[in-house]
Design a protein around this motif. Sequence first.
Motif, PDB file in Angstrom:
ATOM      1  N   ASP A   6      -2.018  -1.709  -3.276  1.00  0.00           N
ATOM      2  CA  ASP A   6      -1.317  -1.002  -4.347  1.00  0.00           C
ATOM      3  C   ASP A   6      -2.297  -0.529  -5.416  1.00  0.00           C
ATOM      4  OD1 ASP A   6      -0.899  -3.202  -6.837  1.00  0.00           O
ATOM      5  OD2 ASP A   6      -1.262  -4.048  -4.833  1.00  0.00           O
ATOM      6  N   ILE A   7      -1.928   0.518  -6.120  1.00  0.00           N
ATOM      7  CA  ILE A   7      -2.809   1.167  -7.099  1.00  0.00           C
ATOM      8  C   ILE A   7      -3.182   0.228  -8.238  1.00  0.00           C
ATOM      9  CG2 ILE A   7      -2.904   2.981  -8.864  1.00  0.00           C
ATOM     10  CD1 ILE A   7      -1.365   4.784  -7.004  1.00  0.00           C
TER      11      ILE A   7
ATOM     12  N   LYS B 164      -5.818  -2.372  -7.153  1.00  0.00           N
ATOM     13  CA  LYS B 164      -7.113  -1.745  -6.898  1.00  0.00           C
ATOM     14  C   LYS B 164      -7.762  -1.277  -8.201  1.00  0.00           C
ATOM     15  CE  LYS B 164      -9.397   1.290  -3.604  1.00  0.00           C
ATOM     16  NZ  LYS B 164      -9.218   2.216  -2.454  1.00  0.00           N
ATOM     17  N   PHE B 165      -6.939  -0.736  -9.103  1.00  0.00           N
ATOM     18  CA  PHE B 165      -7.455  -0.283 -10.400  1.00  0.00           C
ATOM     19  C   PHE B 165      -8.079  -1.461 -11.161  1.00  0.00           C
ATOM     20  CE2 PHE B 165      -6.900   0.205 -14.975  1.00  0.00           C
ATOM     21  CZ  PHE B 165      -7.501   1.439 -15.213  1.00  0.00           C
TER      22      PHE B 165
ATOM     23  N   LEU C 151      -7.724   6.776  -9.910  1.00  0.00           N
ATOM     24  CA  LEU C 151      -6.433   6.158  -9.601  1.00  0.00           C
ATOM     25  C   LEU C 151      -5.461   6.305 -10.765  1.00  0.00           C
ATOM     26  CD1 LEU C 151      -7.631   2.837  -7.892  1.00  0.00           C
ATOM     27  CD2 LEU C 151      -6.721   4.880  -6.765  1.00  0.00           C
ATOM     28  N   LYS C 152      -6.001   6.194 -12.002  1.00  0.00           N
ATOM     29  CA  LYS C 152      -5.151   6.308 -13.196  1.00  0.00           C
ATOM     30  C   LYS C 152      -5.853   7.200 -14.221  1.00  0.00           C
ATOM     31  CE  LYS C 152      -2.739   1.852 -12.808  1.00  0.00           C
ATOM     32  NZ  LYS C 152      -2.330   0.622 -13.543  1.00  0.00           N
TER      33      LYS C 152
END
Length: 360
Positions: free
Chosen positions: A138-139, A142-143, A172-173
Amino acid sequence: MNKLSKLLSAVLILFVGSHSSLAQTNVSASSSQFRMCIRTMQSNIDEQIRYSNALRYFSAVHCTTAQLQDACYYLSNDVNKYNLARAAYPNVIDHQNFFNIYDSFTRLSYAIRLYHDTQERDELMYMENTYQLDGANDIDSKFNLLIVKGDLLLASNKFDEAIEAYAEAMELKPRNSITQQKIIEVNNRRVELTNSLAEEKNREQVFYRLLRQGDAELIANQFERAINFYEQAMNLIPGNPIAYKKIKEANQLKQEYVDVMVVDCQTDENEFSHIIAAIKDKNYSSEMRELSKTYISKKCFSIGQYKEIVGLFRVDDHKLEIIKYFYDFMDDTSKMYEFRNVFAYSSTKSKLDEFLLSKE
Protein backbone atom coordinates in the motif's frame (compact mmCIF):
# COMPACT_ATOMS: atom_id res chain seq x y z
CA MET A 1 2.28 -7.71 4.19
CA ASN A 2 1.74 -10.11 7.13
CA LYS A 3 0.97 -9.04 10.69
CA LEU A 4 4.57 -9.46 11.92
CA SER A 5 5.97 -7.42 9.04
CA LYS A 6 3.48 -4.64 9.72
CA LEU A 7 4.48 -4.60 13.37
CA LEU A 8 8.20 -4.46 12.54
CA SER A 9 7.54 -1.68 10.05
CA ALA A 10 5.62 0.34 12.61
CA VAL A 11 8.37 -0.06 15.21
CA LEU A 12 11.04 0.89 12.68
CA ILE A 13 9.18 4.01 11.56
CA LEU A 14 8.44 5.06 15.13
CA PHE A 15 12.06 4.57 16.26
CA VAL A 16 13.75 6.30 13.34
CA GLY A 17 11.11 9.00 13.19
CA SER A 18 11.72 9.98 16.80
CA HIS A 19 15.48 9.70 16.27
CA SER A 20 15.31 11.95 13.22
CA SER A 21 13.03 14.56 14.77
CA LEU A 22 15.34 14.82 17.75
CA ALA A 23 18.33 15.51 15.53
CA GLN A 24 16.41 18.07 13.50
CA THR A 25 15.67 20.20 16.54
CA ASN A 26 19.37 20.60 17.15
CA VAL A 27 21.51 23.25 15.53
CA SER A 28 25.02 23.56 14.27
CA ALA A 29 27.39 24.94 16.87
CA SER A 30 29.97 27.56 16.05
CA SER A 31 33.64 26.90 16.72
CA SER A 32 33.54 29.49 19.51
CA GLN A 33 30.72 27.58 21.25
CA PHE A 34 32.72 24.38 20.99
CA ARG A 35 35.84 26.03 22.41
CA MET A 36 33.74 27.40 25.26
CA CYS A 37 32.55 23.86 26.01
CA ILE A 38 36.13 22.58 26.04
CA ARG A 39 37.33 25.45 28.24
CA THR A 40 34.53 24.69 30.69
CA MET A 41 35.67 21.08 30.84
CA GLN A 42 39.30 22.15 31.29
CA SER A 43 38.43 24.41 34.20
CA ASN A 44 36.70 21.69 36.25
CA ILE A 45 38.58 19.03 38.18
CA ASP A 46 35.41 17.06 38.90
CA GLU A 47 34.87 14.31 36.31
CA GLN A 48 31.09 14.32 36.69
CA ILE A 49 30.85 18.07 36.17
CA ARG A 50 32.96 17.78 33.02
CA TYR A 51 30.77 14.93 31.83
CA SER A 52 27.53 16.80 32.56
CA ASN A 53 28.72 19.89 30.71
CA ALA A 54 29.78 17.84 27.70
CA LEU A 55 26.54 15.83 27.69
CA ARG A 56 24.46 18.99 27.77
CA TYR A 57 26.43 20.49 24.88
CA PHE A 58 26.68 17.47 22.58
CA SER A 59 23.02 16.54 23.09
CA ALA A 60 21.95 19.96 21.84
CA VAL A 61 24.08 20.65 18.76
CA HIS A 62 25.46 19.00 15.66
CA CYS A 63 29.12 18.10 15.98
CA THR A 64 31.96 16.28 14.29
CA THR A 65 33.66 13.11 15.48
CA ALA A 66 36.88 15.05 16.10
CA GLN A 67 35.06 17.44 18.44
CA LEU A 68 33.58 14.51 20.32
CA GLN A 69 37.07 13.00 20.60
CA ASP A 70 38.37 16.25 22.08
CA ALA A 71 35.67 16.13 24.75
CA CYS A 72 36.39 12.47 25.55
CA TYR A 73 40.04 13.44 26.10
CA TYR A 74 38.93 15.19 29.31
CA LEU A 75 37.01 12.16 30.59
CA SER A 76 38.84 9.29 32.25
CA ASN A 77 35.83 7.09 32.97
CA ASP A 78 34.90 4.76 30.09
CA VAL A 79 31.27 4.71 31.23
CA ASN A 80 31.06 8.48 30.85
CA LYS A 81 32.75 8.33 27.46
CA TYR A 82 30.31 5.66 26.30
CA ASN A 83 27.24 7.55 27.51
CA LEU A 84 28.48 10.80 25.96
CA ALA A 85 29.30 9.21 22.61
CA ARG A 86 26.00 7.35 22.46
CA ALA A 87 24.02 10.51 23.30
CA ALA A 88 25.97 12.54 20.74
CA TYR A 89 25.74 9.96 17.96
CA PRO A 90 22.45 11.24 16.43
CA ASN A 91 24.04 14.69 16.12
CA VAL A 92 27.38 13.61 14.66
CA ILE A 93 27.45 14.91 11.11
CA ASP A 94 30.35 12.77 9.88
CA HIS A 95 29.23 9.25 10.76
CA GLN A 96 31.77 7.88 8.30
CA ASN A 97 34.48 8.98 10.77
CA PHE A 98 32.70 7.83 13.93
CA PHE A 99 34.88 4.72 14.18
CA ASN A 100 37.70 7.03 15.36
CA ILE A 101 35.88 7.54 18.66
CA TYR A 102 36.55 3.92 19.61
CA ASP A 103 40.21 4.81 20.24
CA SER A 104 39.08 7.01 23.13
CA PHE A 105 38.25 4.01 25.32
CA THR A 106 40.62 2.32 27.71
CA ARG A 107 38.68 -0.93 27.56
CA LEU A 108 37.82 -2.53 24.23
CA SER A 109 34.51 -3.81 25.59
CA TYR A 110 33.08 -0.28 25.69
CA ALA A 111 34.14 0.41 22.11
CA ILE A 112 32.42 -2.79 20.99
CA ARG A 113 29.33 -1.93 23.00
CA LEU A 114 29.18 1.54 21.46
CA TYR A 115 29.48 0.07 17.97
CA HIS A 116 26.58 -2.31 18.65
CA ASP A 117 24.40 0.53 19.95
CA THR A 118 25.14 2.99 17.15
CA GLN A 119 26.64 2.04 13.81
CA GLU A 120 25.66 -1.62 13.85
CA ARG A 121 22.15 -0.68 14.92
CA ASP A 122 21.86 1.70 11.96
CA GLU A 123 23.09 -1.02 9.60
CA LEU A 124 20.51 -3.48 10.93
CA MET A 125 17.77 -0.89 10.70
CA TYR A 126 18.69 -0.19 7.08
CA MET A 127 18.57 -3.90 6.28
CA GLU A 128 15.18 -4.19 7.98
CA ASN A 129 13.95 -1.16 6.09
CA THR A 130 15.03 -2.69 2.77
CA TYR A 131 13.24 -5.92 3.68
CA GLN A 132 10.06 -4.05 4.58
CA LEU A 133 10.15 -2.00 1.38
CA ASP A 134 10.37 -5.12 -0.74
CA GLY A 135 7.15 -6.38 0.79
CA ALA A 136 5.24 -3.10 1.00
CA ASN A 137 2.09 -2.97 -1.12
CA ASP A 138 0.00 0.00 0.00
CA ILE A 139 1.07 3.59 -0.70
CA ASP A 140 1.06 4.75 2.93
CA SER A 141 3.40 2.00 4.12
CA LYS A 142 5.77 2.44 1.20
CA PHE A 143 5.79 6.22 1.62
CA ASN A 144 6.64 5.97 5.32
CA LEU A 145 9.33 3.38 4.70
CA LEU A 146 10.93 5.53 1.99
CA ILE A 147 11.05 8.45 4.41
CA VAL A 148 12.74 6.17 6.95
CA LYS A 149 15.16 5.00 4.27
CA GLY A 150 16.04 8.59 3.43
CA ASP A 151 16.60 9.37 7.12
CA LEU A 152 18.92 6.39 7.51
CA LEU A 153 20.88 7.36 4.41
CA LEU A 154 21.09 10.96 5.59
CA ALA A 155 22.45 9.78 8.94
CA SER A 156 25.26 8.07 7.01
CA ASN A 157 25.87 11.21 4.91
CA LYS A 158 24.76 9.45 1.73
CA PHE A 159 23.16 12.64 0.52
CA ASP A 160 22.39 11.75 -3.09
CA GLU A 161 20.87 8.41 -2.13
CA ALA A 162 18.81 10.09 0.59
CA ILE A 163 17.42 12.58 -1.93
CA GLU A 164 16.55 9.69 -4.25
CA ALA A 165 14.58 8.01 -1.47
CA TYR A 166 12.71 11.22 -0.61
CA ALA A 167 12.05 11.89 -4.31
CA GLU A 168 10.60 8.41 -4.70
CA ALA A 169 8.36 9.08 -1.71
CA MET A 170 7.34 12.40 -3.28
CA GLU A 171 6.15 10.57 -6.39
CA LEU A 172 3.81 8.53 -4.21
CA LYS A 173 2.42 11.61 -2.42
CA PRO A 174 3.21 14.75 -4.44
CA ARG A 175 1.19 16.99 -2.13
CA ASN A 176 2.89 15.87 1.06
CA SER A 177 5.24 18.64 2.24
CA ILE A 178 7.41 16.32 4.33
CA THR A 179 9.45 15.15 1.35
CA GLN A 180 10.34 18.67 0.27
CA GLN A 181 11.37 19.54 3.83
CA LYS A 182 13.51 16.42 3.95
CA ILE A 183 15.31 17.32 0.71
CA ILE A 184 16.02 20.80 2.07
CA GLU A 185 17.39 19.18 5.22
CA VAL A 186 19.72 17.02 3.11
CA ASN A 187 21.12 20.04 1.29
CA ASN A 188 21.55 21.93 4.56
CA ARG A 189 23.34 18.97 6.12
CA ARG A 190 25.62 18.67 3.10
CA VAL A 191 26.65 22.32 3.43
CA GLU A 192 27.08 21.98 7.19
CA LEU A 193 29.33 18.96 6.80
CA THR A 194 31.43 20.65 4.12
CA ASN A 195 31.90 23.75 6.27
CA SER A 196 32.69 21.76 9.41
CA LEU A 197 35.27 19.58 7.69
CA ALA A 198 36.88 22.65 6.10
CA GLU A 199 37.06 24.31 9.52
CA GLU A 200 38.61 21.20 11.03
CA LYS A 201 41.17 21.02 8.25
CA ASN A 202 42.10 24.65 8.88
CA ARG A 203 42.31 23.98 12.62
CA GLU A 204 44.63 21.06 11.95
CA GLN A 205 46.85 23.20 9.72
CA VAL A 206 47.13 25.86 12.44
CA PHE A 207 47.83 23.10 14.99
CA TYR A 208 50.84 21.77 13.08
CA ARG A 209 52.08 25.27 12.29
CA LEU A 210 52.13 26.04 16.02
CA LEU A 211 54.03 22.81 16.64
CA ARG A 212 56.62 23.78 14.03
CA GLN A 213 57.01 27.21 15.62
CA GLY A 214 57.46 25.56 18.99
CA ASP A 215 60.06 23.19 17.55
CA ALA A 216 62.02 26.13 16.12
CA GLU A 217 62.03 27.87 19.51
CA LEU A 218 63.06 24.65 21.22
CA ILE A 219 66.07 24.26 18.92
CA ALA A 220 67.11 27.80 19.92
CA ASN A 221 66.74 26.86 23.62
CA GLN A 222 63.83 29.29 23.93
CA PHE A 223 61.96 26.90 26.18
CA GLU A 224 59.21 29.19 27.45
CA ARG A 225 58.35 30.36 23.95
CA ALA A 226 58.33 26.77 22.72
CA ILE A 227 56.02 25.69 25.53
CA ASN A 228 53.73 28.63 24.78
CA PHE A 229 53.35 27.51 21.16
CA TYR A 230 52.77 23.91 22.23
CA GLU A 231 50.12 24.99 24.73
CA GLN A 232 48.33 26.98 22.03
CA ALA A 233 48.35 23.87 19.85
CA MET A 234 47.06 21.68 22.68
CA ASN A 235 44.19 24.10 23.35
CA LEU A 236 43.33 24.02 19.66
CA ILE A 237 43.06 20.21 19.48
CA PRO A 238 42.92 18.96 23.09
CA GLY A 239 42.56 15.31 22.14
CA ASN A 240 45.78 15.22 20.14
CA PRO A 241 48.60 13.82 22.33
CA ILE A 242 51.45 15.27 20.22
CA ALA A 243 51.36 18.73 21.80
CA TYR A 244 51.21 17.27 25.31
CA LYS A 245 54.29 15.13 24.63
CA LYS A 246 56.15 18.13 23.22
CA ILE A 247 55.35 20.22 26.30
CA LYS A 248 56.68 17.44 28.49
CA GLU A 249 59.82 17.16 26.35
CA ALA A 250 60.38 20.94 26.42
CA ASN A 251 60.10 21.04 30.21
CA GLN A 252 62.60 18.20 30.52
CA LEU A 253 65.06 19.90 28.17
CA LYS A 254 64.59 23.17 30.01
CA GLN A 255 65.52 21.56 33.31
CA GLU A 256 68.52 19.82 31.77
CA TYR A 257 69.65 23.11 30.26
CA VAL A 258 69.31 24.92 33.59
CA ASP A 259 71.23 22.18 35.38
CA VAL A 260 74.11 22.49 32.92
CA MET A 261 74.15 26.28 33.04
CA VAL A 262 74.18 26.38 36.83
CA VAL A 263 77.43 24.39 36.99
CA ASP A 264 79.65 27.24 35.83
CA CYS A 265 77.84 30.02 34.08
CA GLN A 266 79.66 33.29 33.54
CA THR A 267 80.72 35.61 30.76
CA ASP A 268 84.31 36.86 30.87
CA GLU A 269 85.04 40.53 30.28
CA ASN A 270 86.61 40.00 26.87
CA GLU A 271 83.53 38.22 25.54
CA PHE A 272 81.26 40.72 27.27
CA SER A 273 83.00 43.65 25.58
CA HIS A 274 82.26 42.07 22.20
CA ILE A 275 78.62 41.65 23.22
CA ILE A 276 78.35 45.32 24.20
CA ALA A 277 79.95 46.35 20.91
CA ALA A 278 77.52 44.20 18.93
CA ILE A 279 74.54 45.77 20.69
CA LYS A 280 75.88 49.29 20.14
CA ASP A 281 76.32 48.59 16.43
CA LYS A 282 72.56 48.36 15.95
CA ASN A 283 70.95 51.42 14.40
CA TYR A 284 67.67 51.40 16.28
CA SER A 285 66.72 50.97 19.90
CA SER A 286 64.26 48.20 19.01
CA GLU A 287 67.08 46.23 17.36
CA MET A 288 69.33 46.84 20.36
CA ARG A 289 66.65 45.52 22.72
CA GLU A 290 66.05 42.40 20.66
CA LEU A 291 69.77 41.59 20.46
CA SER A 292 70.15 42.27 24.19
CA LYS A 293 67.36 39.81 24.94
CA THR A 294 68.97 37.21 22.73
CA TYR A 295 72.26 37.46 24.62
CA ILE A 296 70.50 37.54 27.99
CA SER A 297 68.64 34.32 27.17
CA LYS A 298 71.83 32.52 26.15
CA LYS A 299 74.54 33.97 28.41
CA CYS A 300 75.11 34.39 32.12
CA PHE A 301 75.83 37.91 33.32
CA SER A 302 76.77 39.43 36.64
CA ILE A 303 74.82 42.27 38.25
CA GLY A 304 77.43 44.71 36.99
CA GLN A 305 77.19 43.38 33.45
CA TYR A 306 73.40 43.61 33.51
CA LYS A 307 73.71 47.23 34.63
CA GLU A 308 76.06 47.95 31.75
CA ILE A 309 73.58 46.49 29.26
CA VAL A 310 70.75 48.56 30.74
CA GLY A 311 72.98 51.64 30.56
CA LEU A 312 73.07 51.36 26.77
CA PHE A 313 69.49 52.63 26.63
CA ARG A 314 68.41 56.23 27.16
CA VAL A 315 64.66 55.88 27.52
CA ASP A 316 63.36 54.73 30.91
CA ASP A 317 60.69 52.47 29.40
CA HIS A 318 63.31 50.67 27.31
CA LYS A 319 65.48 50.16 30.36
CA LEU A 320 62.51 48.79 32.28
CA GLU A 321 61.68 46.41 29.43
CA ILE A 322 65.18 44.92 29.54
CA ILE A 323 65.18 44.66 33.34
CA LYS A 324 61.85 42.84 33.36
CA TYR A 325 63.13 40.49 30.70
CA PHE A 326 66.31 39.41 32.47
CA TYR A 327 64.55 38.95 35.83
CA ASP A 328 63.87 35.26 35.08
CA PHE A 329 67.48 34.71 34.04
CA MET A 330 69.11 36.09 37.19
CA ASP A 331 70.52 33.73 39.79
CA ASP A 332 69.97 36.21 42.63
CA THR A 333 66.89 38.38 42.16
CA SER A 334 67.21 39.83 45.66
CA LYS A 335 69.49 42.52 44.23
CA MET A 336 67.02 43.73 41.64
CA TYR A 337 66.28 46.79 43.76
CA GLU A 338 69.71 48.14 42.77
CA PHE A 339 68.34 48.87 39.30
CA ARG A 340 66.07 51.62 40.64
CA ASN A 341 69.00 54.01 40.32
CA VAL A 342 69.23 53.63 36.54
CA PHE A 343 65.95 55.47 35.96
CA ALA A 344 65.56 59.19 35.45
CA TYR A 345 61.93 59.36 36.55
CA SER A 346 60.32 58.32 39.82
CA SER A 347 57.28 56.99 37.94
CA THR A 348 59.46 54.36 36.26
CA LYS A 349 60.99 53.45 39.61
CA SER A 350 57.47 52.87 40.89
CA LYS A 351 56.75 50.61 37.92
CA LEU A 352 59.82 48.54 38.77
CA ASP A 353 58.69 48.32 42.40
CA GLU A 354 55.27 47.09 41.30
CA PHE A 355 56.87 44.51 39.02
CA LEU A 356 59.15 43.18 41.78
CA LEU A 357 56.24 42.98 44.22
CA SER A 358 54.23 40.99 41.69
CA LYS A 359 57.07 38.46 41.51
CA GLU A 360 57.16 37.79 45.24
